[in-house]
Design a protein around this motif. Structure first.
Motif, PDB file in Angstrom:
ATOM      1  N   LYS A 296      -2.698  -2.877  -1.732  1.00  0.00           N
ATOM      2  CA  LYS A 296      -3.723  -2.303  -2.598  1.00  0.00           C
ATOM      3  C   LYS A 296      -3.773  -3.119  -3.876  1.00  0.00           C
ATOM      4  N   VAL A 297      -4.924  -3.130  -4.505  1.00  0.00           N
ATOM      5  CA  VAL A 297      -5.097  -3.886  -5.743  1.00  0.00           C
ATOM      6  C   VAL A 297      -4.486  -3.106  -6.894  1.00  0.00           C
TER       7      VAL A 297
ATOM      8  N   ASN B  36       8.206  -8.182   1.357  1.00  0.00           N
ATOM      9  CA  ASN B  36       9.151  -9.211   0.930  1.00  0.00           C
ATOM     10  C   ASN B  36       9.033  -9.519  -0.561  1.00  0.00           C
ATOM     11  N   THR B  37       7.906  -9.150  -1.158  1.00  0.00           N
ATOM     12  CA  THR B  37       7.761  -9.259  -2.609  1.00  0.00           C
ATOM     13  C   THR B  37       7.154  -7.958  -3.128  1.00  0.00           C
ATOM     14  N   ASP B  38       7.378  -7.684  -4.405  1.00  0.00           N
ATOM     15  CA  ASP B  38       6.861  -6.451  -5.004  1.00  0.00           C
ATOM     16  C   ASP B  38       5.387  -6.558  -5.356  1.00  0.00           C
TER      17      ASP B  38
ATOM     18  N   ALA C  61       0.808  -1.218   0.000  1.00  0.00           N
ATOM     19  CA  ALA C  61       0.000   0.000   0.000  1.00  0.00           C
ATOM     20  C   ALA C  61       0.841   1.267   0.000  1.00  0.00           C
ATOM     21  N   ASP C  62       2.077   1.167   0.494  1.00  0.00           N
ATOM     22  CA  ASP C  62       2.924   2.363   0.603  1.00  0.00           C
ATOM     23  C   ASP C  62       3.769   2.618  -0.637  1.00  0.00           C
ATOM     24  N   GLY C  63       3.393   2.007  -1.751  1.00  0.00           N
ATOM     25  CA  GLY C  63       4.100   2.290  -3.002  1.00  0.00           C
ATOM     26  C   GLY C  63       4.920   1.126  -3.491  1.00  0.00           C
TER      27      GLY C  63
ATOM     28  N   TYR D 280       3.434 -11.951   2.349  1.00  0.00           N
ATOM     29  CA  TYR D 280       4.682 -11.579   1.672  1.00  0.00           C
ATOM     30  C   TYR D 280       4.604 -10.158   1.110  1.00  0.00           C
ATOM     31  N   VAL D 281       3.441  -9.813   0.550  1.00  0.00           N
ATOM     32  CA  VAL D 281       3.289  -8.467  -0.013  1.00  0.00           C
ATOM     33  C   VAL D 281       3.143  -7.434   1.095  1.00  0.00           C
ATOM     34  N   GLU D 282       2.389  -7.763   2.128  1.00  0.00           N
ATOM     35  CA  GLU D 282       2.195  -6.834   3.251  1.00  0.00           C
ATOM     36  C   GLU D 282       3.522  -6.433   3.886  1.00  0.00           C
TER      37      GLU D 282
END
Length: 262
Positions: free
Chosen positions: A208-209, A190-192, A122-124, A185-187
């Motif tokens: 974010k979607v 650790n992954t883009d 969510a932060d970019g 992982y996304v939160e």
């Protein structure tokens, strides 16, 4: 006073105990039945809410959920792990159990549908708005569920293959045991990016979607439900099976972002 013999004393004691047992049994609560429900990880939040309502209305039933990847749950049931109901995130896993005679005849049905999306922190982070962007050098890691056991991972592989991108993206994939691990992982950065269901994305404010994956590029994300033939609690399993198809339960699923089969 005449003394009673040992035999008479034992008989009297036995009668007294029997009397106590008889009087208490009429007031004892009904024995609690524990139902084990093997369910796709993406159903965690909806089923947790449904559990509260169902157990409040059925105080003699305790629901225990075994959440995981549908392929892993299918294998557990095949190997004889205790389970009363199975809720899969893919038809193929339910069909496999039906074909092996492990699901009650006539006690399986399509319950829900879902949608595959790609989420980013969510932060970019990397600029991602389409599947092709995942092949950019800027994108270092992409999380997906293990395609062999996690339906969302299989759908992601299908979509990337259809777009001619699987070979480019595969080397940067980080595979997870279920969609909730992908989300984590996304939160955590650790992954883009990561492939999850729309319903998973709605549970987190840390992602974010980026975009919804074209539903024409992957197998429809159907959620069938079935009663496991090996259940030892057939009546209770059937009651919960029917309840999950009721308006009250379906309204909860819809609230969490699922859609209903047409």
């Amino acid at each position: 006073m005449k003394k009673l013999g040992v035999g008479a004393l034992l008989a009297a004691a036995t009668l007294a105990l029997a009397g106590c047992g008889g009087s208490s049994s009429s007031s004892d609560p009904k024995e609690t039945t524990e139902l084990t429900v093997s369910a796709a990880a993406s159903l965690t939040d909806a089923l947790t809410e449904i559990q509260k309502t169902y157990e409040a209305d059925h105080p003699n039933v305790k629901l225990t959920f075994n959440f995981g990847g549908s392929g892993t749950l299918e294998q557990q049931i095949e190997q004889g792990a205790p389970s009363d109901l199975f809720l899969s995130a893919a038809d193929k896993n339910m069909d496999a159990l039906v074909g092996k005679g492990l699901i009650e005849d006539g006690k399986h049905a399509e319950l829900l549908e879902n949608e595959l999306v790609v989420v980013v922190p969510a932060d970019g982070g990397a600029s991602i708005g389409a599947l092709a962007d995942l092949a950019q050098d800027e994108v270092k890691k992409v999380a997906i569920g293990i395609p062999e056991s996690v339906p969302a991972g299989s759908y992601a592989q299908e979509a990337l293959t259809a777009a001619g991108l699987w070979d480019q993206v595969r080397s940067k994939t980080v595979q997870a045991k279920d969609v909730r691990q992908v989300l984590q992982y996304v939160e955590t950065g650790n992954t883009d990016a990561g492939f999850v269901y729309k319903t998973d994305a709605l549970t987190s404010d840390k992602v974010k979607v980026a975009f919804a994956v074209d539903p024409a590029s992957y197998t429809k994300a159907s959620y069938p439900i079935g009663i496991v033939k090996a259940t030892k609690h057939e009546a209770e399993a059937e009651d919960f099976y029917e309840y999950l198809q009721s308006k009250d339960a379906l309204d909860v699923f819809v609230k969490f972002g699922f859609s209903l089969p047409e």
